[in-house]
Enzyme design. Structure first.
Site, PDB file in Angstrom:
ATOM      1  N   ALA A 271      11.239  -4.336  -2.773  1.00  0.00           N
ATOM      2  CA  ALA A 271      10.899  -3.745  -1.463  1.00  0.00           C
ATOM      3  C   ALA A 271       9.492  -3.139  -1.489  1.00  0.00           C
ATOM      4  CB  ALA A 271      11.929  -2.682  -1.099  1.00  0.00           C
ATOM      5  N   PRO A 272       8.809  -3.131  -0.328  1.00  0.00           N
ATOM      6  CA  PRO A 272       9.264  -3.546   1.011  1.00  0.00           C
ATOM      7  C   PRO A 272       9.174  -5.043   1.282  1.00  0.00           C
ATOM      8  CG  PRO A 272       7.039  -2.686   1.156  1.00  0.00           C
ATOM      9  CD  PRO A 272       7.456  -2.524  -0.285  1.00  0.00           C
ATOM     10  N   LYS A 275       5.232  -8.948  -1.786  1.00  0.00           N
ATOM     11  CA  LYS A 275       5.135 -10.037  -2.760  1.00  0.00           C
ATOM     12  C   LYS A 275       6.324 -10.989  -2.623  1.00  0.00           C
ATOM     13  CE  LYS A 275       2.439  -7.272  -6.057  1.00  0.00           C
ATOM     14  NZ  LYS A 275       2.470  -5.981  -5.352  1.00  0.00           N
ATOM     15  N   CYS A 392      -0.022  -1.217 -10.178  1.00  0.00           N
ATOM     16  CA  CYS A 392      -1.221  -0.854  -9.407  1.00  0.00           C
ATOM     17  C   CYS A 392      -1.825   0.411 -10.000  1.00  0.00           C
ATOM     18  CB  CYS A 392      -0.902  -0.697  -7.925  1.00  0.00           C
ATOM     19  SG  CYS A 392       0.433   0.438  -7.569  1.00  0.00           S
TER      20      CYS A 392
END
Length: 404
Positions: A271-272, A275, A392
């Site tokens: 989620a969301p 990807k 990230c």
């Protein structure tokens, strides 16, 4: 005119959002979306101003506090959090919002203080402090970079001490300063074309017809940078499922996995659905994607995004991917994507609130979570299959350390 409130409702809502984020650890984008949904009467200019004030105050909090402390002339004086947020909001308008007259920034802050605190001493305090910020706004209040790089970067570029100290140690003072400066730049509004429904060139034209100018991204073949942020609930092309809001760096990850039509894919932390839906798109919506997600509420969002984009091949499963997985012995996947939860220190330009919430111990804690996730999902990869582990963040502990 006689019925207008004795304060600016736009600034009040910005203050309320900052307050809510303090209390609930909500993400800024979600807090803004929720506030706009609950205030449908807000026009696009009001929304833009609220977003600017909230994100700007979060982005530049360290610098704002330096200016306020200098104006206070009593560094040890404790100010209650509700009042601190109001002062930061006023200082941000004075220091960064050129279109807001300084007098308006002060007067509107004073009007809000009257309503929120109902105390003449506090109202006078807000007035005096913000006028002092105006008087000193062009003065260099920060220690010299050459002599005190950590303190200079912390104050002038608005980052917490522990993070600046870490980056100076890892990259040196110059690169640390450049990194913090980059984190303070406003990110572009980036979308991914849904190539199941439209080409990037056709979407660029359609957006232009709706007076939203855009340009192609350099690395992702589906990405577009939009010159302005549309109001998504009101934007027809978004509602038709012609694009998905997603950073270019995030789009590149799906291309690294390179899924093929007809394959079986595991997306372990889905989620969301940015990807997840991109993988489905690259596969022509042919094959199967098992999308695991820990939180049931987020699964609803993932399923909603799949419906809007016209994707049918994704099966969402509520599951903690670090625990035993619900597959039969011998079951395997052609490819696995593990987009692991992380400290997010690589996207502080987009989530400025994170730099004030993260602590050094989060790095150790999350690296353990990431390791357990990687150990849990990797046995389900078929021989010769591909697994992409992505974060990230920038810490070696959460990246190379986990992989090694």
């Amino acid at each position: 005119m006689g019925n207008s409130p004795p304060y600016d409702p736009v600034r009040l809502l910005a203050w309320k959002i900052l307050q809510e984020m303090d209390r609930s650890s909500s993400f800024a984008d979600l807090a803004l979306d929720r506030a706009f949904t609950e205030s449908p009467q807000m026009n696009s200019l009001d929304r833009a101003m609220i977003s600017e004030m909230v994100l700007g105050t979060l982005r530049w909090r360290g610098m704002l506090d330096t200016h306020l402390q200098h104006a206070l002339k009593a560094p040890d004086k404790k100010i209650e959090p509700r009042l601190t947020q109001l002062l930061r909001l006023g200082a941000y308008q004075i220091l960064f919002m050129d279109r807001v007259p300084e007098s308006a920034a002060v007067n509107e802050s004073v009007s809000l203080a009257k309503v929120l605190f109902k105390n003449e001493k506090i109202t006078g305090f807000v007035n005096a402090l913000l006028r002092s910020v105006i008087r000193n706004k062009d003065r260099d209040l920060f220690p010299p970079f050459a002599e005190q790089p950590l303190e200079h970067i912390r104050q002038a570029f608005s980052h917490p001490s522990w993070l600046v100290e870490r980056w100076i140690r890892e990259f040196g003072p110059e690169t640390a300063r450049n990194l913090c400066a980059a984190n303070n730049r406003k990110p572009p509004f980036t979308v991914r074309t849904n190539t199941l429904k439209i080409t990037r060139e056709a979407l660029l034209r359609r957006l232009g017809e709706g007076r939203i100018s855009s340009q192609p991204t350099s690395f992702s073949p589906e990405g577009l940078f939009l010159k302005k942020s549309p109001i998504l609930p009101e934007e027809r092309l978004f509602q038709e499922g012609l694009y998905f809001v997603q950073d270019e760096s995030s789009q590149v990850v799906s291309h690294l996995l390179s899924p093929q039509p007809g394959e079986r894919i595991l997306d372990a932390c889905s989620a969301p659905g940015g990807k997840t839906t991109h993988l489905a798109q690259l596969m022509g919506d042919r094959g199967e994607i098992i999308a695991l997600e820990l939180h049931g509420s987020k699964i609803k969002l993932l399923e909603e995004n799949c419906r809007r984009l016209g994707i049918t091949m994704v099966r969402a499963v509520e599951r903690d991917a670090s625990q035993s997985l619900p597959f039969a012995p011998g079951e395997t996947f052609d490819r696995i994507l593990l987009d692991a939860p992380c400290t997010g220190l690589g996207i502080l330009h987009r989530t400025p609130e994170a730099k004030w919430r993260r602590k050094p111990e989060d790095i150790t804690r999350l690296s353990q979570v990431q390791k357990s996730l990687l150990e849990s999902v990797s046995p389900w990869l078929k021989p010769g299959g591909s697994l992409v582990y992505s974060t990230c963040t920038m810490t070696p502990e959460e990246n190379d350390g986990v992989v090694n």
